[in-house]
Scaffold this active site. Structure first.
Site, mmCIF file in Angstrom:
data_model
loop_
_atom_site.group_PDB
_atom_site.id
_atom_site.type_symbol
_atom_site.label_atom_id
_atom_site.label_comp_id
_atom_site.label_asym_id
_atom_site.label_seq_id
_atom_site.Cartn_x
_atom_site.Cartn_y
_atom_site.Cartn_z
ATOM 1 N N TYR A 70 0.829 -1.223 0.000
ATOM 2 C CA TYR A 70 0.000 0.000 0.000
ATOM 3 C C TYR A 70 0.858 1.266 0.000
ATOM 4 C CZ TYR A 70 0.468 -0.506 5.141
ATOM 5 O OH TYR A 70 0.937 -0.646 6.421
ATOM 6 N N PRO A 94 1.245 -10.373 3.157
ATOM 7 C CA PRO A 94 1.233 -10.910 4.528
ATOM 8 C C PRO A 94 2.225 -12.054 4.769
ATOM 9 C CG PRO A 94 -0.765 -11.549 3.332
ATOM 10 C CD PRO A 94 -0.019 -10.609 2.445
#
Ligand code: HXC
Ligand code: NAP
Length: 292
Positions: free
Chosen positions: A154, A197
């Site tokens: 992000y 992740p």
């Protein structure tokens, strides 16, 4: 296969690397692999007891040399102290891994200005402090260097609920690309990794807390339907730190199983349709095309 070490033994022999936040999580895993490949490593963060325990365990495990230095990366004097201690112990430093971070999920309007400051301070100020100190040192010594920054996916899209982190990681991405050009003439390369992740206690406690577990299966958000394995990230980091990547400069490598693109793709949500539903959709779409 993806859980196995990738580079040839000794690929980082003779190199000394400073890893910020190297006592825990991904920083620790990357440190371990750098040691296995023959590097000396300085690990630097706020908690000296954690760093020292990690240093002792990794030295016993790998036979490599680790120096633990207490250093709050927001404080330039502490960064300079870490650099001096590294040069004194190992003679020279060749690589910097800006890995230290702070982050937690929160609606932005619930944050105090100090909460914003603390995350931006650790991530952005910490990264530019270390980069500036190492860059000045390498330029003065007329010595090449390698900088590797850990950002997030992000960093370029932004993300709600982690806004200080998004702002700071975007800054680190700009730092990476800017200096890749400006400092190339000194033989200093800058690259970044944007992980999806990868389970660590630090990230999971603050970003995927137990209170959310019923509502969120992290692996299911990833097109490959799994989270990352630490060795996969360590393989990439070691490659980007090594001379094998000598022509890579200013790059940010995403390693997220396709997660961010899946979130960005307009029609990625169609993943949930069953074959029966697709039969209905196809009939409807073909019927509509015939009429038009
Ligand atoms: C709102 C919060 C908060 C929360 C802290 N604060 N936690 N506000 N919600 N959950 C506020 C505090 O009230 C305080 O503001 C200010 O933030 C500073 O908090 P302290 O606890 O005093 O700071 P400190 O002890 O320095 O701890 C820093 C920290 C902590 C960032 C808050 O979480 C930390 O040490 N983190 C380091 C490790 C980490 O974050 N790892 C995860 C990286 S994962 P006031 O105004 O009250 O004084 C990552 C990956 C992202 O980046 C991508 C995953 C896919
Ligand atoms: P972690 O274990 O919590 O690591 C963060 C480290 O930063 C800790 O070792 C911490 O050590 C150190 N740190 C925090 N504040 C510091 C400060 N002021 N000065 C020096 N060190 C400081 O979390 P992680 O998941 O391994 O994260 C490592 C990196 O990967 C971060 O850059 C994170 O943004 C990035 N990342 C992680 C994921 C993921 O899924 N895990 C995904 C994308 C990106 P002390 O507390 O001792 O200071």
């Amino acid at each position: 296969m993806h859980t196995e070490p990738m580079l040839r033994p000794g690929a980082l022999k003779g190199k000394t690397i400073i890893v910020t936040g190297g006592g825990t999580g991904l920083g620790r895993s990357m440190t371990q692999y750098f040691l296995e490949l023959g590097a000396n490593v300085t690990i630097a963060s706020r908690k000296l007891d954690v760093l020292q325990a990690t240093a002792n365990e990794l030295m016993a495990q790998t036979g490599g040399q680790v120096l633990a230095v207490d250093c709050d990366v927001r404080d330039y004097a502490q960064v300079e102290k870490t650099l001096a201690a590294t040069v004194e112990r190992f003679g020279a430093v060749h690589g910097l891994l800006n890995n230290a971070a702070g982050n937690f999920i929160s609606p932005t309007e619930r944050l105090s200005h100090k909460a914003f400051d603390v995350v931006v301070g650790i991530v952005l100020q910490g990264s530019y402090n270390c980069t500036l100190a190492l860059g000045k040192h390498w330029i003065a010594q007329q010595q090449p260097g390698t900088i590797l920054n850990i950002v997030t996916t992000y960093a370029w899209t932004g993300s709600g609920y982690v806004v200080p982190s998004a702002c700071a990681k975007a800054g680190v991405l700009a730092l990476t690309r800017s200096l890749a050009v400006e400092w190339a003439k000194y033989g200093i390369r800058s690259n970044a990794i944007a992980p999806g992740p990868f389970p660590t206690k630090g990230a999971w406690d603050r970003l995927f807390p137990e209170a959310l577990h019923g509502q969120l299966d992290v692996a299911q958000r990833v097109p490959l339907k799994r989270v990352g394995h630490h060795q996969e990230l360590a393989n990439l980091a070691a490659y980007l730190m090594s001379d094998y990547s000598a022509y890579l400069n200013g790059e940010v490598v995403t390693i997220d199983g396709g997660e961010w693109l899946s979130g960005a793709g307009e029609f990625s949500f169609l993943e949930t349709l069953t074959p029966d539903m697709w039969d209905q959709v196809e009939r409807a779409v073909r019927g509509a095309s015939k009429k038009s």
